[in-house]
Write an enzyme that holds these catalytic residues in place. Sequence first.
Site, PDB file in Angstrom:
ATOM      1  N   THR A 137       0.827  -1.216   0.000  1.00  0.00           N
ATOM      2  CA  THR A 137       0.000   0.000   0.000  1.00  0.00           C
ATOM      3  C   THR A 137       0.857   1.262   0.000  1.00  0.00           C
ATOM      4  OG1 THR A 137      -1.623  -1.221   1.296  1.00  0.00           O
ATOM      5  CG2 THR A 137      -1.936   1.125   1.189  1.00  0.00           C
ATOM      6  N   GLU A 187      -7.083  -8.071  -3.283  1.00  0.00           N
ATOM      7  CA  GLU A 187      -7.767  -7.474  -2.125  1.00  0.00           C
ATOM      8  C   GLU A 187      -8.760  -8.416  -1.458  1.00  0.00           C
ATOM      9  OE1 GLU A 187      -6.651  -4.444  -0.217  1.00  0.00           O
ATOM     10  OE2 GLU A 187      -6.526  -4.035  -2.355  1.00  0.00           O
ATOM     11  N   ASP A 203      -8.511  -9.834   1.949  1.00  0.00           N
ATOM     12  CA  ASP A 203      -8.846  -9.063   3.154  1.00  0.00           C
ATOM     13  C   ASP A 203     -10.187  -9.484   3.754  1.00  0.00           C
ATOM     14  OD1 ASP A 203      -6.546  -7.650   3.321  1.00  0.00           O
ATOM     15  OD2 ASP A 203      -7.375  -5.709   2.752  1.00  0.00           O
ATOM     16  N   GLY A 217       0.516  -0.533   5.445  1.00  0.00           N
ATOM     17  CA  GLY A 217       0.927  -1.494   6.482  1.00  0.00           C
ATOM     18  C   GLY A 217      -0.154  -2.438   6.954  1.00  0.00           C
TER      19      GLY A 217
END
Length: 630
Positions: free
Chosen positions: A437, A476, A479, A521
Amino acid sequence: MTTSATRATTPGRRGWTGLLGVAVTGAALVAGGLAPAAAAPAPAAPAAPASASGPAPAAARQTEKNAVAFGTGGAVASVDPEATEAGLRVLRAGGNAVDAAVATAAALGVTEPYSAGVGGGGYLVHYDARTRRVATLDGRETAPAGAGPDTFLDDAGKPYTFAQLVTSGRSVGVPGTPATWEEALDRWGTLSLRQALRPAVRIARRGFVVDETFHRQTVENQTRFRDISTTADLFLPDGDAPAVGSVFRNPDLAATYEALGREGADVLYRGRIGRDIARTVQDPPTAVGAALPVPAGTLARADLARYRVLRQAPTRVRYRGLDVWGMAPSSSGGTTVGEALNILGTQRLAGMDDEQVLHHYLDASALAFADRTAYVGDPAFVDVPTRTLLSRRFARTRACLVDPVRALPTPTPPGDLDARGCRTAPPAGAEGAGTSTTHLVTADRWGDVVSYTLTIEQTGGSGIVVPGRGFLLNNELTDFTTAYDPDDPNRIEPGKRPRSSMAPTIVTRRGRPVLALGSPGGSTIITTVLQTLVNRVDLGLTLPEAVAAPRASHRNNATVSAEQAFIDRYGPALSAVGYTFTPSGAAGTSAAEIGAVTALEFFPRGRVQAVAEPVRRGGGDAGVVRPRSR
Ligand code: GLU
């Protein structure tokens, strides 16, 4: 290229009265410990780099970095000097903070392709100086219509390992970044998408100088990149990571940006780039002899066509006279930073020594993380108690669990949303952290501010480059909680946004901006933003000191992950009250570092201090339009 940035030396400490604007005059700044910034010598043009693909004029490339700049006329801070310069250029030419943010982000898509780009998503927080309003855009990726309980299972119904999911079409969400850029420009910008992308097109075409970070990130991804033919072709020329000092060009990405500029984001959501994305996800270009399974995904053109950026109301908490604005769910950034600040707000930290303040910081963070895990998901799909999580009443029920002389035993269960006293609810599972990121901040001469975090999830995202398009697809969807649980607010569902930790933040006082900050992070984003605020507001560090200070991240696990410098400095005192620290990663690897902050601090008369990391991620770059000494 000479960025006209200044390097500030900031010895000593400065109390938070400065931040509250109580006596911020030029004299008070100096008296408060902020020495006048010394004008930096103009950086020398970088030497002509040894190029893998032929040299380009060295003077056209920005490689010099400044961690701190002070001045007027607007500011930009990002992890990369080319990207910061792209934003500054836009500001100098009369663009506003949003124009500069898009230009900077697009340049990061070129020079930091493993962290951000049009194949990913992000969250943007905007302060409008005219209306004094804070607004946000949720440009998070969405799960395709074909997603469901079996997304993370193989054909035999066996769960894929996390490592297998990371490099897969299965984990690719519908990108939100192109739509975010377009929406931000439509709503607040003065440039067209084409104009805003122009600096990035130039960088992609003429190439940038490979630095240590880009080289190391390529090496760290080399094994899986080899398994994807398009990715190996782009990022492993001649089979290896590009050498430090060589010039890396990405003409395919330049063409992608030009197509976006000419035809708008629709070329990706409804046009030929979208067609290529869907094909690639459904049939990843796995190299012959690949070791990884690279499972295909279901993402289809219809999923792309359905994508919408969301205008979200920001989260807001009051903290020591300041208003802290953040990103509402689907990110857990705003609610978790906000809840932790509310918990800290019940304590008088002034007068405590550093270790005591850090003890409160760690416990507030652990408590807020317990609630994040239990309650936060995409509010379009699950009931997220955002108001309660941000209420002072709820914070009091959590704060009373903090023992001033003992670490909170962790993992601690989430709070009972209806409680009035010190009550807790049953425990919920914990969760890991990513390391990728990127965050950027911009401000313009009119006082508008942007705080923008964008990502493709892991460093290198899914590892899959779309053929001929020059960008990596995100991963993604990892996540989501990958072990499916129907009661988990972060379970995967069609069209849903995975819970994020991104926490782009703007702090105002009486309607005027005082700070803007954020970080990459993974879930440590939240603690990094929180710790930087505590450092600045409660410990009275200057902003550059607050950013540089060693970090620890308590995410309600049994141990606290911390940088070695934090352990060396505070470990003995904090272990004595019951914390157990584990180093955040092996020394010398990127995992040893927690976060990579960029931040701005605003002073009267349009003066702004732009701050980037002095060391982490190889150091970032901060610049202002008109450098000044204080
Ligand atoms: N995907 C993560 C999130 O949205 C960020 C990834 C990272 O920073 O490593 O929370």
